[in-house]
Scaffold this active site. Structure first.
Site, PDB file in Angstrom:
ATOM      1  N   HIS A  50      67.051  16.132  -1.257  1.00 22.24           N
ATOM      2  CA  HIS A  50      66.688  17.436  -0.740  1.00 22.24           C
ATOM      3  C   HIS A  50      66.018  17.288   0.631  1.00 22.24           C
ATOM      4  O   HIS A  50      65.644  16.186   1.047  1.00 22.24           O
ATOM      5  CB  HIS A  50      65.753  18.179  -1.718  1.00 22.24           C
ATOM      6  CG  HIS A  50      64.421  17.532  -1.931  1.00 22.24           C
ATOM      7  ND1 HIS A  50      64.107  16.805  -3.054  1.00 22.24           N
ATOM      8  CD2 HIS A  50      63.311  17.499  -1.144  1.00 22.24           C
ATOM      9  CE1 HIS A  50      62.870  16.361  -2.955  1.00 22.24           C
ATOM     10  NE2 HIS A  50      62.366  16.760  -1.807  1.00 22.24           N
TER      11      HIS A  50
HETATM   12  P1  TYD Z   1      62.079  17.043  -8.100  1.00 20.71           P
HETATM   13  O1  TYD Z   1      61.827  17.787  -6.825  1.00 20.71           O
HETATM   14  O2  TYD Z   1      63.402  17.238  -8.760  1.00 20.71           O
HETATM   15  O3  TYD Z   1      61.847  15.484  -7.855  1.00 20.71           O
HETATM   16  P2  TYD Z   1      62.677  14.489  -6.873  1.00 20.71           P
HETATM   17  O4  TYD Z   1      62.982  15.279  -5.641  1.00 20.71           O
HETATM   18  O5  TYD Z   1      61.780  13.331  -6.625  1.00 20.71           O
HETATM   19  O6  TYD Z   1      63.912  14.052  -7.583  1.00 20.71           O
HETATM   20  O7  TYD Z   1      60.890  17.405  -9.094  1.00 20.71           O
HETATM   21  C1  TYD Z   1      60.938  17.111 -10.467  1.00 20.71           C
HETATM   22  C2  TYD Z   1      60.267  18.224 -11.232  1.00 20.71           C
HETATM   23  O8  TYD Z   1      58.891  18.326 -10.912  1.00 20.71           O
HETATM   24  C3  TYD Z   1      60.877  19.579 -10.942  1.00 20.71           C
HETATM   25  O9  TYD Z   1      61.033  20.271 -12.187  1.00 20.71           O
HETATM   26  C4  TYD Z   1      59.849  20.287 -10.113  1.00 20.71           C
HETATM   27  C5  TYD Z   1      58.548  19.650 -10.526  1.00 20.71           C
HETATM   28  N1  TYD Z   1      57.561  19.576  -9.444  1.00 20.71           N
HETATM   29  C6  TYD Z   1      56.412  20.349  -9.513  1.00 20.71           C
HETATM   30  O10 TYD Z   1      56.203  21.129 -10.451  1.00 20.71           O
HETATM   31  N2  TYD Z   1      55.473  20.231  -8.521  1.00 20.71           N
HETATM   32  C7  TYD Z   1      55.651  19.381  -7.469  1.00 20.71           C
HETATM   33  O11 TYD Z   1      54.769  19.303  -6.597  1.00 20.71           O
HETATM   34  C8  TYD Z   1      56.870  18.613  -7.390  1.00 20.71           C
HETATM   35  C9  TYD Z   1      57.113  17.680  -6.239  1.00 20.71           C
HETATM   36  C10 TYD Z   1      57.775  18.730  -8.400  1.00 20.71           C
END
Ligand code: TYD
Length: 138
Positions: A50
């Protein structure tokens, strides 16, 4: 790369070990409104995929190692984080993927804003379109 660079923090190291202080704004360049950390990532896993529209972040691998791939429409770099006193600043409109987490990796992230799903771009072709107008305007 534009909106992305390694940052070195001062470490206080003596015979008792090392300590790295990081102060919001003065050391980070942005206020720290959120921290989160990623650990327990199994071999072969790649995550991230992302970009953010406005968020500023500093990624620190405080244990172990991880590789961060950062991309724009014109550039791509793979940056190894394996030093707890060295971070990677990632600003707006940089696509990122994280991979090669060591078993003991803990990736700590300092972020300028609270969690906001509307700030994410999770589709790479949508990212490419937005990035081309964002970087043209800059
Ligand atoms: P995600 O953005 O998919 O992680 P990555 O980009 O590292 O693969 O985040 C995983 C989960 O955590 C998603 O359900 C959203 C949640 N999340 C939060 O609730 N707060 C946060 O600050 C972050 C970064 C993620």
């Amino acid at each position: 790369m534009i909106n992305c660079e390694k940052v070195k923090f001062k470490d206080y190291t003596d015979q008792y070990g090392s300590l790295v202080p990081i102060e919001g704004e003065t050391d980070t360049g942005f206020p720290i409104r959120r921290i989160y950390y990623i650990f327990g990532v199994e071999r072969g896993i790649r995550r991230g995929y992302h970009s953010h529209r406005d968020l500023h972040q500093i990624l620190l691998c405080v244990s172990g190692s991880v590789t961060i791939q950062v991309r724009t429409n014109n550039d791509s770099e793979d940056i190894v984080l394996d030093n707890p006193s060295e971070g990677l600043y990632i600003g707006p409109m940089i696509w990122r993927e994280m991979y090669d987490f060591s078993a003991d990796a803990v990736l700590l992230v300092l972020a300028s804003e609270h969690y906001d799903e509307s700030d994410y771009i999770r589709d790479f072709s949508a990212y490419k379109k937005e990035a081309s107008s964002y970087f043209e305007e800059k």
